[in-house]
Design a protein around this motif. Sequence first.
Motif, mmCIF file in Angstrom:
data_model
loop_
_atom_site.group_PDB
_atom_site.id
_atom_site.type_symbol
_atom_site.label_atom_id
_atom_site.label_comp_id
_atom_site.label_asym_id
_atom_site.label_seq_id
_atom_site.Cartn_x
_atom_site.Cartn_y
_atom_site.Cartn_z
ATOM 1 N N SER A 41 0.831 -1.220 0.000
ATOM 2 C CA SER A 41 0.000 0.000 0.000
ATOM 3 C C SER A 41 0.856 1.258 0.000
ATOM 4 O O SER A 41 0.447 2.300 -0.503
ATOM 5 C CB SER A 41 -0.940 -0.004 1.207
ATOM 6 N N TYR A 257 -4.446 0.192 -5.074
ATOM 7 C CA TYR A 257 -4.952 0.817 -3.865
ATOM 8 C C TYR A 257 -6.435 0.435 -3.665
ATOM 9 O O TYR A 257 -7.087 -0.063 -4.602
ATOM 10 C CB TYR A 257 -4.745 2.313 -3.874
ATOM 11 N N LYS A 258 -6.984 0.667 -2.487
ATOM 12 C CA LYS A 258 -8.284 0.111 -2.118
ATOM 13 C C LYS A 258 -9.439 0.711 -2.904
ATOM 14 O O LYS A 258 -10.406 0.015 -3.226
ATOM 15 C CB LYS A 258 -8.526 0.302 -0.619
#
Length: 263
Positions: A41, A257-258
């Motif tokens: 991340s 990324y989320k």
Amino acid sequence: MAKYASYIIFLLISVLVAILYVNDFGPLAKVQRNINDKLLSMTASEEQISNVVLVSIDGKSQEKYGNWPWNHDLLADLTAAIASGEPKVIVLECEIRENAEQEKSGKTHILAEQLGWMDNVVLPYDIALASFRSSKTSNPDHLFDFSLTIDNKLGVMSEESSILAQKVFLPAESILDAKPYLGFDYITPDDDRVLRHQPMAVNYDGYYYPSLPLMAAAVYLNVTPDMIKIVEGKQVSVGNDFQLPINKNGDFIINFYKDNPFR
């Protein structure tokens, strides 16, 4: 002897931890996975990827055009509409198996005709996994044209360096006659339902074939399958100028990324 006791205990604990980790002991594996997620991340870009667009079949689409799966002629219209935007590659990620009703009504023929004038469509196919690598070799019709090069003298990798298939399930024959690109569709989320790695190649009847994402990347880069080369446990070279890192299992580690990184 007493003065060495602490060293002996430390050594035994270290050996125990190593054994538990190698055998994928749940708590330790989870901790390691969380550490890996944090590290990834930190390096993941937060910019939306501009050269990938997802066309999803949502509830509104199904209300207007009918429930999924759609007829092959409607898929033909959808694909043609996407092609009008002149993308570098179109990945039609849906099963187009033999279907007597669709064939008889001529709808599969309509789809095949549309695909026939497109030279950048990638279609998925399913695989049935094998527990060991077969000694059989074959050159399956339609599929063999997409076999990959292994960068060693024997042209063979260890069994652990790719997934193994005992059977493949290709699209309908009339669709294959349109000569689309083919890539196997196989993903393995972890037990927490998060997808962290993508197999890049499958061994089937003595040869290696690309995954759907790898084939899509090659078409996007205008690279033919014979220009894709695997260096075991290190990388997949897509042509001369692009390399994808892989681990010892032949997996590419996904690092998004989320939030939704695609349009």
